[in-house]
Write a protein that holds these residues in place. Structure first.
Motif, PDB file in Angstrom:
ATOM      1  N   ASN A 241      48.785  37.369  43.422  1.00 25.32           N
ATOM      2  CA  ASN A 241      48.860  37.092  44.767  1.00 25.32           C
ATOM      3  C   ASN A 241      47.873  37.873  45.603  1.00 25.32           C
ATOM      4  O   ASN A 241      48.111  39.266  45.413  1.00 25.32           O
ATOM      5  N   SER A 242      46.992  37.672  46.284  1.00 21.98           N
ATOM      6  CA  SER A 242      45.663  38.131  46.642  1.00 21.98           C
ATOM      7  C   SER A 242      45.712  38.142  48.621  1.00 21.98           C
ATOM      8  O   SER A 242      44.889  38.476  48.901  1.00 21.98           O
ATOM      9  N   ASP A 243      46.762  38.050  49.057  1.00 23.59           N
ATOM     10  CA  ASP A 243      46.953  38.064  50.436  1.00 23.59           C
ATOM     11  C   ASP A 243      46.779  39.427  50.975  1.00 23.59           C
ATOM     12  O   ASP A 243      46.182  39.580  52.205  1.00 23.59           O
ATOM     13  N   ASP A 244      47.294  40.138  50.150  1.00 21.51           N
ATOM     14  CA  ASP A 244      47.114  41.859  50.741  1.00 21.51           C
ATOM     15  C   ASP A 244      46.559  42.490  49.319  1.00 21.51           C
ATOM     16  O   ASP A 244      46.825  42.499  48.147  1.00 21.51           O
ATOM     17  N   ARG A 245      45.497  43.277  49.823  1.00 19.24           N
ATOM     18  CA  ARG A 245      44.737  44.102  48.834  1.00 19.24           C
ATOM     19  C   ARG A 245      45.263  44.796  47.760  1.00 19.24           C
ATOM     20  O   ARG A 245      45.238  44.915  46.739  1.00 19.24           O
ATOM     21  N   THR A 297      36.399  39.151  50.915  1.00 27.76           N
ATOM     22  CA  THR A 297      35.455  39.183  49.522  1.00 27.76           C
ATOM     23  C   THR A 297      34.735  40.637  49.344  1.00 27.76           C
ATOM     24  O   THR A 297      34.107  40.829  48.628  1.00 27.76           O
ATOM     25  N   ASP A 298      35.430  41.644  50.109  1.00 24.78           N
ATOM     26  CA  ASP A 298      34.644  42.992  49.887  1.00 24.78           C
ATOM     27  C   ASP A 298      34.788  43.546  48.684  1.00 24.78           C
ATOM     28  O   ASP A 298      34.024  44.152  47.980  1.00 24.78           O
ATOM     29  N   ILE A 300      34.804  42.141  45.599  1.00 17.99           N
ATOM     30  CA  ILE A 300      34.407  41.235  44.577  1.00 17.99           C
ATOM     31  C   ILE A 300      33.890  41.909  43.246  1.00 17.99           C
ATOM     32  O   ILE A 300      34.408  41.981  42.197  1.00 17.99           O
ATOM     33  N   ASP A 301      33.142  42.990  43.655  1.00 20.53           N
ATOM     34  CA  ASP A 301      32.554  43.604  42.551  1.00 20.53           C
ATOM     35  C   ASP A 301      33.536  44.460  41.779  1.00 20.53           C
ATOM     36  O   ASP A 301      33.362  44.787  40.595  1.00 20.53           O
ATOM     37  N   VAL A 302      34.735  44.745  42.528  1.00 21.60           N
ATOM     38  CA  VAL A 302      35.609  45.925  41.810  1.00 21.60           C
ATOM     39  C   VAL A 302      36.746  44.872  40.920  1.00 21.60           C
ATOM     40  O   VAL A 302      37.290  45.272  39.874  1.00 21.60           O
ATOM     41  N   MET A 303      36.991  43.681  41.587  1.00 20.62           N
ATOM     42  CA  MET A 303      38.158  42.982  41.387  1.00 20.62           C
ATOM     43  C   MET A 303      37.892  41.665  40.501  1.00 20.62           C
ATOM     44  O   MET A 303      38.689  41.280  39.489  1.00 20.62           O
ATOM     45  N   LEU A 304      36.818  41.017  40.586  1.00 18.14           N
ATOM     46  CA  LEU A 304      36.557  39.781  39.938  1.00 18.14           C
ATOM     47  C   LEU A 304      36.249  39.938  38.417  1.00 18.14           C
ATOM     48  O   LEU A 304      35.063  40.385  38.172  1.00 18.14           O
ATOM     49  N   PRO A 305      37.104  39.137  37.669  1.00 20.14           N
ATOM     50  CA  PRO A 305      36.695  39.495  36.313  1.00 20.14           C
ATOM     51  C   PRO A 305      35.621  38.670  35.651  1.00 20.14           C
ATOM     52  O   PRO A 305      35.095  37.698  36.297  1.00 20.14           O
ATOM     53  N   ASN A 317      38.202  31.616  53.067  1.00 19.33           N
ATOM     54  CA  ASN A 317      37.166  32.221  53.209  1.00 19.33           C
ATOM     55  C   ASN A 317      35.784  31.589  52.936  1.00 19.33           C
ATOM     56  O   ASN A 317      35.729  31.399  51.581  1.00 19.33           O
ATOM     57  N   ARG A 318      34.900  30.864  53.632  1.00 18.65           N
ATOM     58  CA  ARG A 318      34.143  30.099  53.037  1.00 18.65           C
ATOM     59  C   ARG A 318      32.841  30.916  52.617  1.00 18.65           C
ATOM     60  O   ARG A 318      31.963  30.380  51.698  1.00 18.65           O
ATOM     61  N   GLY A 319      32.774  32.206  52.690  1.00 19.48           N
ATOM     62  CA  GLY A 319      31.958  33.179  52.275  1.00 19.48           C
ATOM     63  C   GLY A 319      31.794  33.139  50.899  1.00 19.48           C
ATOM     64  O   GLY A 319      30.968  33.476  50.096  1.00 19.48           O
TER      65      GLY A 319
END
Length: 1007
Positions: A241-245, A297-298, A300-305, A317-319
């Protein structure tokens, strides 16, 4: 008939012919079963073809079934009760076709049954064999028997385990809180197939796809259905769940426990370990991670596997289109809309369903609500539409909701809520309470966990009447208003009601807040903030409590906790802010601190204890985030307020001085910082004594500023004294003791006592890892200092670069590339690379560091100026000698102006400038500067300091260039003897001097 003979084959069970080909016909949601059946058939020598089937309602069912007979061999239908609602069909159509057309071609049709529910009586013509609730081996036996196929021994077992389709009743090894499968999920088959193809066809390491669309369009439902439908393709499916960082970070980090990874409790550390395990595909290569509701999307570099598995994201977010593959999620097709409505509300016909679908624009969320209401109430569609269109039951004045939701759907919500108010008023109580929380994950169980909290009279039943609580929640779940948090692979494990959390979509939350009765809203918000205070663990410094704080944090503002005058609630708010500080959530902390200040300023004295505590915390977070000037302005304003009271608050004045002294140090005003810090230390000793925590902080800070002033011996004496007291008062494992120990090791290294520094720092890093975890900012900084100790000591040539790169990678993952500690690691690694010949990467990194410090500190800051010396060394090593000289002379002038001519940074920069002058043919000027630099170094650092000896070797080189060989020889011989005695004959400095290599100085950028 020839058509029937085409399925013939060898004689088998009971004289029946085993088919040479089987067409496996299945609805999309039974893909896992179809894949397993297909593999089992082919393993036994029978060719099989998969046919996903959802016959259009407009086409007669007999024609659609007749099309299936165009295939050769047997047609195997994969059945459950839902199969007969495909279309959907008018009542009786399936019975008629089964009794007529299918019965006439009975030898061509067969079926397996996947439900224990009652099927249509006429299904008997298919002679379905039940696979419900049986094990894999028994299911295979029944399947083969139904199709008269002779089993082969060890059929298909030669395939590797990774290639075998998992038996659908066997969940993946790790199944992480995926929402329960929606039994009414409709349509979207083509979209799900396209999604699967995109993920499967993507390059290894980049298989990530984002489902984009407005709230209520069905992104989460599609992602959940994908996880269930394609679960046999994965060994790990993990829902985040990613609504909250904060919740997102904690949830992804929990996978470290499932993987049994050796990590501590720091979220950043766990995330790093999880991403690395996923990247390697160890312990599982077939994984799916779903990030639900990831709008920011801030991170991304830390979280995206990355790695061999797949990532699925749902977002508004269309970004995300710039970062991953994506699928735009449209509204339902009209056939999907009408099919869904007719299944949920059988009393309406196709024309009526089409009219309702058009009214709601085929948007799934309002259609779900409309279908639930129509199905539950049994109301005719025309009457329902009249109520919707005239707005008779609407309590919403706003003509449209957010995210483009049609006004009519708001009216539908109004109808639903009014019906609940009549039939299940306790469900409305829960909705009204939820409106006082933030949307997303709501820890609703705290209502029952803390019965001592004073609930309003209309809500007291929640803490005492468990059956009513359960019924009300069940009602809301059934109406798709909210979803329960789930556990386990495919079903919800029973958890205590005090642990219960629900998830409410942002759009749903907004509508509920508008449509529920607001008369009790103030009382409900008061109840929520009281519950949040009760749920406060009371110790944000303990990382074991961080998951709870991340759960409470989003609800502070909507509950009105930030505006509360209750001291207990104010303490909870400050503890959440401390959590942001301690856990590294600096951005969230800065925002929260600002909101608290906005609210408290309206009713609280600026010098009230809680307001002063807020200022101290906010300043700390700003500094940790690198916003030094803002922290200074904040602390300066606080000092002015205190001064206006005549300094009657001695403790507040002391804290203000300590904070401002620290600000000045970060701003490069070292002399001013030292003066104020000495005043603060004297006041702390007078007011509190020598062993109180605030005094120890002041003592430590004085050591830091002395080190920044280049007075290394004084800093060492100050830090050893502070360390001794910390070890006695706070004990060796306290975080402040570790920090003090780190300072002593740094002093020793800067004094040239490399072996002592190395021994101390190696032990210190082990303690950091043990106590704080390997990913904590203090631990990473300690590791960075250890790498410098090893480099200076000279005996770890093979390991230093690897260690520096590792520390830099961890810092970037946890704190970002532009954090000041990360920039220091970038600088140190660039210096190492330059020294070992990788000039291209060294130039790239040092250019990054130079730009980063300039942006962070400004161009005139001593650190920004000092980094130019490192840039010049890269240029000089690349043959750009003239440019290097210009830059070094500029850096020398800048450092001298800000620090004075005797600062070690100035002496080191002057050493580099002497070399640049020599290399550019200006030998006389080089010798003059070398002689002056040596004199100052001996005075400031002593005759045996490594920098002093480097200046001595440099002067000898310049004198030799002027043919003053006698003096040059004496200087060189004396330097070699001293280096051999102090560092050893095999130390790199000693060897380099013996080989007459020109010495240089690296600038270590520390704040």
């Amino acid at each position: 008939m020839a058509e029937q003979r085409s399925g013939g084959g060898a004689e088998s069970h009971g004289g029946r012919a085993a088919p040479e080909h089987v067409l496996v016909v299945f609805p999309g949601y039974h893909r896992p079963w179809a894949a397993w059946i297909n593999q089992r058939l082919e393993a036994h020598g029978v060719r099989a073809t998969l046919q996903r089937w959802d016959p259009p309602r407009e086409v007669p069912l007999e024609d659609s079934l007749g099309d299936l007979l165009l295939a050769r061999g047997q047609v195997l239908l994969v059945l459950n009760d839902w199969f007969f609602e495909l279309g959907p069909r008018p009542a009786g159509e399936w019975n008629d076709v089964l009794r007529g057309f299918v019965a006439a071609h009975a030898e061509r049709f067969a079926a397996v049954n996947l439900t224990n529910r009652t099927l249509l009586p006429s299904t008997a013509v298919l002679e379905p064999v039940s696979l419900w609730g049986v094990g894999e081996e028994e299911a295979e036996v029944r399947l083969l028997s139904r199709l008269a196929i002779e089993p082969r021994r060890n059929a298909g077992r030669r395939l590797p385990a990774s290639a075998l389709a998992r038996y659908p009743d066997t969940p993946p090894e790790i199944w992480g809180d995926v929402p329960r499968r929606n039994p009414r999920f409709t349509g979207r088959d083509d979209l799900l197939t396209e999604l699967q193809e995109r993920l499967m066809d993507a390059e290894r390491g980049s298989a990530a796809c984002t489902l984009l669309g407005m709230s209520g369009i069905g992104k989460t439902q599609i992602a959940a259905e994908y996880a269930h439908r394609f679960s046999p393709d994965y060994d790990v499916i993990w829902w985040v769940n990613s609504d909250d960082r904060n919740v997102q970070r904690d949830r992804l980090g929990e996978l470290a426990v499932k993987f049994a990874l050796p990590t501590g409790s720091e979220p950043g550390e766990r995330i790093r370990a999880v991403r690395e395990a996923l990247r390697r595909g160890d312990p599982h290569a077939r994984w799916l991670v779903v990030f639900d509701g990831w709008d920011d999307t801030d991170g991304i570099d830390v979280m995206l596997p990355q790695g061999p598995g797949h990532v699925l994201i749902t977002s508004r977010n269309r970004g995300w289109r710039e970062h991953t593959d994506f699928l735009e999620i449209p509204s339902f097709d009209r056939a999907e809309s009408t099919g869904y409505l007719m299944r949920r509300a059988p009393q309406i016909n196709a024309v009526e369903a089409d009219e309702v679908a058009a009214e709601f624009g085929d948007v799934p969320l309002p259609l779900v609500q409309a279908a639930a209401w129509l199905g539950e109430s049994g109301m005719d569609a025309p009457e329902y539409l009249r109520m919707v269109r005239d707005g008779r039951l609407s309590t919403v004045d706003d003509p449209a909701a957010g995210d483009g939701m049609p006004n009519a759907s708001l009216t539908s919500w109004s109808i639903l809520i009014n019906r609940l108010r009549r039939a299940q008023p306790q469900a409305i109580d829960i909705l009204s309470l939820c409106a006082s929380f933030a949307p997303g994950r709501i820890p609703l169980g705290i209502v029952r966990a803390y019965p001592q909290a004073q609930l309003p009279e209309d809500l007291r039943w929640m803490a005492t009447d468990l059956p009513a609580w359960t019924r009300a929640l069940d009602t809301l779940v059934n109406y798709s208003v909210l979803t329960r948090e789930t556990r386990g692979p495919m079903t919800t494990d029973e958890i205590g009601p005090h642990q219960e959390s629900i998830h409410m979509h942002r759009l749903v939350h907004d509508i509920v807040a508008r449509l529920t009765d607001g008369d009790h809203r103030d009382a409900h918000r008061k109840a929520v903030r009281t519950l949040l205070a009760e749920a406060d663990p009371g110790n944000p410094t303990d990382s074991r409590h961080w998951p709870r704080y991340s759960e409470l944090l989003p609800h502070l503002e909507p509950s009105g906790a930030l505006r509360s005058t209750d001291p207990r609630i104010q303490v909870a708010v400050l503890n959440c802010l401390r959590f942001c500080d301690r856990s590294g959530e600096y951005k969230a902390g800065i925002r929260l601190a600002g909101r608290i200040r906005d609210e408290w300023t309206a009713f609280m004295d600026p010098l009230a204890p809680h307001m002063q505590e807020l200022t101290t915390l906010e300043g700390d977070i700003l500094r940790r985030y690198g916003r030094f000037r803002e922290a200074y302005d904040l602390d300066l304003a606080q000092r002015e307020r205190l001064a206006a009271t005549g300094n009657s608050d001695r403790l507040g004045t002391l804290q203000s001085k300590i904070s401002i002294a620290r600000d000045l140090r970060f701003l490069g005003q070292y002399q001013e910082s030292e003066q104020l810090q000495r005043e603060a230390l004297a006041e702390a000793r007078s007011l509190l004594g020598d062993t109180q925590f605030l005094t120890l902080v002041a003592r430590h800070n004085l050591g830091v500023v002395l080190r920044m002033l280049g007075r290394y011996q004084e800093a060492y004496e100050q830090d050893t004294d502070t360390l001794a007291t910390c070890e006695t008062v706070l004990r060796p494992h306290h975080a402040s003791t570790l920090n003090s120990n780190n300072a002593v090791a740094q002093d020793l290294r800067l004094l040239g006592r490399y072996r002592e520094a190395l021994g101390r720092q190696e032990a210190n890093v082990k303690l950091h890892v043990k106590i704080l975890g390997p990913q904590h900012l203090h631990t990473l900084y300690a590791r960075s200092q250890l790498a410098l100790c090893r480099r200076r000591e000279g005996g770890f040539k093979e390991d230093i670069g690897t260690m520096m790169a590792s520390v830099l990678d961890h810092l970037e993952q946890a704190y970002g590339r532009d954090h000041y500690v990360t920039l220091s690691a970038v600088t140190n690694y660039a210096n190492f690379l330059r020294e070992h010949g990788d000039l291209d990467l060294a130039r790239e990194l040092i250019t990054e560091a130079e730009a980063g410090y300039r942006a962070l500190l400004g161009p005139a800051h001593p650190v920004s100026t000092g980094v130019l010396a490192n840039t010049a060394l890269v240029m000089q090593a690349s043959g750009e000698r003239s440019s290097a000289l210009t830059m070094l002379e500029s850096a020398l002038a800048g450092l001298t102006a800000s620090l004075g001519s005797d600062h070690p940074w100035v002496l080191g920069c002057a050493l580099n400038a002497t070399a640049a002058r020599n290399f550019n043919g200006r030998v006389v000027e080089a010798a003059e500067l070398s002689r002056d630099t040596l004199r100052r170094a001996r005075h400031v650092l002593g005759n045996e300091h490594p920098l002093t000896l480097s200046c001595q070797v440099a002067l000898a080189t310049d004198l030799r260039g002027l043919r003053e060989t006698e003096e040059a020889g004496k200087l060189e011989e004396d330097a070699l003897l001293t280096l051999t005695r102090t560092l050893g004959a095999q130390h790199p400095h000693t060897l380099s001097a013996r080989q007459r290599n020109r010495p240089y100085w690296d600038f270590e950028a520390n704040l």
